[in-house]
Design a protein around this motif. Sequence first.
Motif, mmCIF file in Angstrom:
data_model
loop_
_atom_site.group_PDB
_atom_site.id
_atom_site.type_symbol
_atom_site.label_atom_id
_atom_site.label_comp_id
_atom_site.label_asym_id
_atom_site.label_seq_id
_atom_site.Cartn_x
_atom_site.Cartn_y
_atom_site.Cartn_z
ATOM 1 N N GLY A 107 0.787 -1.227 0.000
ATOM 2 C CA GLY A 107 0.000 0.000 0.000
ATOM 3 C C GLY A 107 0.820 1.279 0.000
ATOM 4 O O GLY A 107 0.289 2.359 0.232
ATOM 5 N N ILE A 108 2.104 1.180 -0.298
ATOM 6 C CA ILE A 108 2.981 2.357 -0.335
ATOM 7 C C ILE A 108 2.858 3.069 -1.675
ATOM 8 O O ILE A 108 3.073 4.270 -1.776
ATOM 9 C CB ILE A 108 4.440 1.935 -0.052
ATOM 10 N N VAL A 128 12.323 4.789 -13.168
ATOM 11 C CA VAL A 128 11.301 4.176 -12.316
ATOM 12 C C VAL A 128 10.319 5.263 -11.895
ATOM 13 O O VAL A 128 10.727 6.271 -11.308
ATOM 14 C CB VAL A 128 11.944 3.535 -11.066
ATOM 15 N N THR A 129 9.042 5.063 -12.206
ATOM 16 C CA THR A 129 8.006 5.992 -11.764
ATOM 17 C C THR A 129 7.096 5.261 -10.796
ATOM 18 O O THR A 129 6.526 4.227 -11.137
ATOM 19 C CB THR A 129 7.196 6.539 -12.949
ATOM 20 N N ILE A 130 6.999 5.808 -9.601
ATOM 21 C CA ILE A 130 6.147 5.259 -8.557
ATOM 22 C C ILE A 130 5.050 6.269 -8.293
ATOM 23 O O ILE A 130 5.328 7.445 -8.048
ATOM 24 C CB ILE A 130 6.957 5.005 -7.260
ATOM 25 N N GLY A 135 -1.761 9.781 -5.504
ATOM 26 C CA GLY A 135 -1.607 10.188 -6.898
ATOM 27 C C GLY A 135 -0.320 10.919 -7.196
ATOM 28 O O GLY A 135 -0.041 11.243 -8.353
ATOM 29 N N THR A 136 0.490 11.200 -6.190
ATOM 30 C CA THR A 136 1.752 11.898 -6.384
ATOM 31 C C THR A 136 2.775 10.978 -7.042
ATOM 32 O O THR A 136 3.067 9.910 -6.506
ATOM 33 C CB THR A 136 2.335 12.385 -5.036
#
Length: 152
Positions: A107-108, A128-130, A135-136
């Motif tokens: 849930g991070i 890497v896009t997290i 939504g950030t």
Amino acid sequence: MDAQIAFDYLLNIFDLSLFGSDLVADSGLETAVVISLFTDRRADTEDVLPDGTDDRRGWWADAYADDAGDRIGSKLWLLSREKQTRATARKAEAYAEESLQWLIDDGIARSVEVAAEWTAMGVLGLAVTIVRPDGTPLTFKFSNVWEAMHAV
């Protein structure tokens, strides 16, 4: 809060960040991402080992994980002797996404996306896009993954 791990481009290694004689704290996800990507995950029995041995590597403490099957690290190390092809870059993306899946499971993050590309001869880069639950988006770029793998 984690101790911050940063890449030293001059020495081509990861190391703890210091401010004077104190450890620098990482309140974001960078250290977690670095550990997830650049720690060797244990290879599965069906994985082809690049050095021809039976050393499947991995972290010893995975055997004591709270959740059965939880493993630290990535299988990027399996690519150390692969050719510089689009298929190898796709494998790198899959291994990186697998290593970061725990962020979604815990849930991070809402999502994780990895893009790999050859940035120069013999140099593989990862973006890497997290996306956090709110939504950030957070983006991390590693411009020398291939060189870093050979340095370890």
